[in-house]
Design an enzyme around this catalytic site. Structure first.
Site, PDB file in Angstrom:
ATOM      1  N   LYS A 101       0.776  -1.163  -0.181  1.00 56.06           N
ATOM      2  CA  LYS A 101      -0.012   0.107  -0.080  1.00 56.06           C
ATOM      3  C   LYS A 101       0.727   1.225  -0.079  1.00 56.06           C
ATOM      4  O   LYS A 101       0.488   2.311  -0.746  1.00 56.06           O
ATOM      5  CB  LYS A 101      -0.910  -0.141   1.208  1.00 56.06           C
ATOM      6  CG  LYS A 101      -1.895  -1.218   1.386  1.00 56.06           C
ATOM      7  CD  LYS A 101      -2.909  -0.573   0.139  1.00 56.06           C
ATOM      8  CE  LYS A 101      -4.383  -1.919   0.133  1.00 56.06           C
ATOM      9  NZ  LYS A 101      -5.144  -1.752  -0.841  1.00 56.06           N
ATOM     10  N   GLU A 123     -10.155   5.533   2.960  1.00 59.48           N
ATOM     11  CA  GLU A 123     -10.729   4.478   3.936  1.00 59.48           C
ATOM     12  C   GLU A 123      -9.766   3.581   3.672  1.00 59.48           C
ATOM     13  O   GLU A 123      -8.583   3.330   3.108  1.00 59.48           O
ATOM     14  CB  GLU A 123     -12.106   3.917   2.790  1.00 59.48           C
ATOM     15  CG  GLU A 123     -11.549   3.090   1.590  1.00 59.48           C
ATOM     16  CD  GLU A 123     -10.715   3.565   0.621  1.00 59.48           C
ATOM     17  OE1 GLU A 123      -9.768   2.769   0.021  1.00 59.48           O
ATOM     18  OE2 GLU A 123     -10.609   4.736   0.398  1.00 59.48           O
ATOM     19  N   SER A 388       1.495  -9.948  -0.961  1.00 57.92           N
ATOM     20  CA  SER A 388       1.297  -8.304  -1.065  1.00 57.92           C
ATOM     21  C   SER A 388       1.448  -7.606   0.705  1.00 57.92           C
ATOM     22  O   SER A 388       1.609  -6.524   0.695  1.00 57.92           O
ATOM     23  CB  SER A 388      -0.104  -7.925  -1.246  1.00 57.92           C
ATOM     24  OG  SER A 388      -0.979  -8.622  -0.554  1.00 57.92           O
TER      25      SER A 388
END
Length: 409
Positions: A101, A123, A388
């Site tokens: 991210k 969010e 990830s």
């Protein structure tokens, strides 16, 4: 149209088009009062992000702060236990803050700084996007509001604490199912009120144009690195690559590096408790075309045609739609989308931890489970899995709900 009809050498110049469409998917279905704000972000992205100064600063940040490039690890013990297929993982869990991210959050926050904005809004579901944006906001000196559903706040307490330590304002969303969809709703509502002084940093390849394109481009570093590293490590390309898909940011960036290669590409959606509506979040597998959160894609619908309730053991995957580019890749046949249920994901979580010393995020464990499935189906070759994120955030929840089965209670 089939993917054989597309020139992938010029793919990124063709898709999305100037209106933000990947074939029939994408676009910007937004209220009139937000159109100028979206155009401001689009104009800034196409001008600022192409500048030498922006690119040089982002590269410096990735190297000196994020710790990129992240490595590829060969899962030798697990591969040997399964047979003749070699499994590898791209280690986004080693990216600073513990997941992919930060790749787009640092880009979005840097863009906000260049645009003169004072705040970033977002969010989060699993909390990794929230932590990443809070990290980026602290680094660049920006205010940060993170909207998060009540259910996810309870499931992801370690990440909530990290966001608050980093200085973010975590705003609890209590309405509806109080998970990721509702958090997105609340964040968009806040952005509509505050867009003059802030930028909405969406957490995936979702939302109105230019967000699906912008997040994919910032995440492209994952696929670009992985392709070069795998060639250097093995002398050839993997036979297949796989990544988990909720909204699909990690997968979009990872897949983008291999689109023009003779490599099978698999996206992995969460089957949750089963195929019944409300028990999973596998929108590409079971959904139909529809518009939500400002973009047209494939979504799960209830009887009234509204976004259906969804479920996954992985908070970062429980979203009733998928990025428009994923819908496009599925439509043209370039990427195959499969499903992994909760039980398979949790088993892969413990398998990777106990055989390789890597605790994956429960989202990433879906991709690990699929990589294991591929290894059992293939006679030989190699599979590269995008890991990830790391599983620190999931440990308390996994032990509480699955600990007895795996000898932890």
């Amino acid at each position: 149209m089939k993917f054989q009809d597309i020139d992938f050498n010029t793919y990124f110049q063709q898709y999305p088009d100037e209106k933000g469409y990947f074939g029939p998917f994408g676009g910007a279905y937004i209220a009139d009062e937000l159109k100028s704000a979206m155009q401001e972000i689009t104009d800034a992205y196409f001008s600022i992000c192409q500048s030498r100064r922006f690119i040089a600063e982002l590269r410096r940040v990735r190297k000196e702060f994020q710790g990129r490039p992240t490595p590829i690890s060969h899962l030798e013990r697990l591969s040997n236990a399964l047979g003749n297929v070699q499994l590898y993982v791209k280690r986004e869990d080693l990216n600073h803050s513990g997941a992919h991210k930060l790749n787009h959050c640092m880009g979005e926050a840097l863009l906000a700084k260049y645009m003169g904005k004072k705040k970033v809004i977002a969010e989060t579901g699993a909390g990794q996007h929230g932590v990443a944006l809070a990290t980026a906001a602290a680094y660049f000196g920006l205010e940060c509001d993170i909207y998060m559903g009540s259910v996810d706040i309870k499931k992801q307490a370690p990440n909530v604490a990290r966001m608050r330590i980093l200085g973010a304002n975590v705003i609890e969303v209590k309405h509806g199912l109080a998970t990721l969809k509702e958090a997105v709703d609340a964040a968009f509502e806040a952005y509509a009120r505050e867009y003059k002084d802030c930028i909405y940093c969406i957490g995936s390849v979702l939302g109105p144009h230019p967000f699906p394109m912008m997040v994919r481009d910032f995440q492209y570093v994952v696929g670009e690195e992985a392709r070069a590293q795998f060639l250097e490590m093995t002398g050839h390309l993997p036979n297949a690559i796989t990544a988990c898909v909720g909204g699909g940011s990690n997968a979009a960036g990872f897949f983008a590096g291999f689109l023009n290669d003779p490599v099978e590409i698999f996206g992995v959606e969460p089957l949750g408790r089963g195929a019944k509506l409300g028990d999973h979040a596998a929108s590409l597998q079971y959904g139909e075309e529809g518009v939500m959160h400002g973009f047209n894609s494939i979504m799960l619908k209830d009887e009234a045609g509204e976004p259906a309730p969804v479920y996954s053991v992985a908070s970062g995957l429980d979203y009733p739609s998928s990025g428009p580019e994923h819908a496009f890749w599925q439509k043209i046949g370039r990427v195959k989308y499969d499903v992994i249920d909760d039980e398979e994901a949790v088993d892969a979580f413990f398998t990777l931890a106990r055989m390789e010393g890597i605790i994956p995020a429960i989202e990433s464990a879906h991709a690990v489970a699929h990589g294991i499935k591929l290894a059992k189906q293939m006679k030989h070759g190699s599979v590269l899995i995008n890991l990830s994120g790391r599983g620190d955030k999931d440990m308390d929840y996994v032990i509480e709900h699955f600990g007895e089965k795996y000898g932890l209670k």
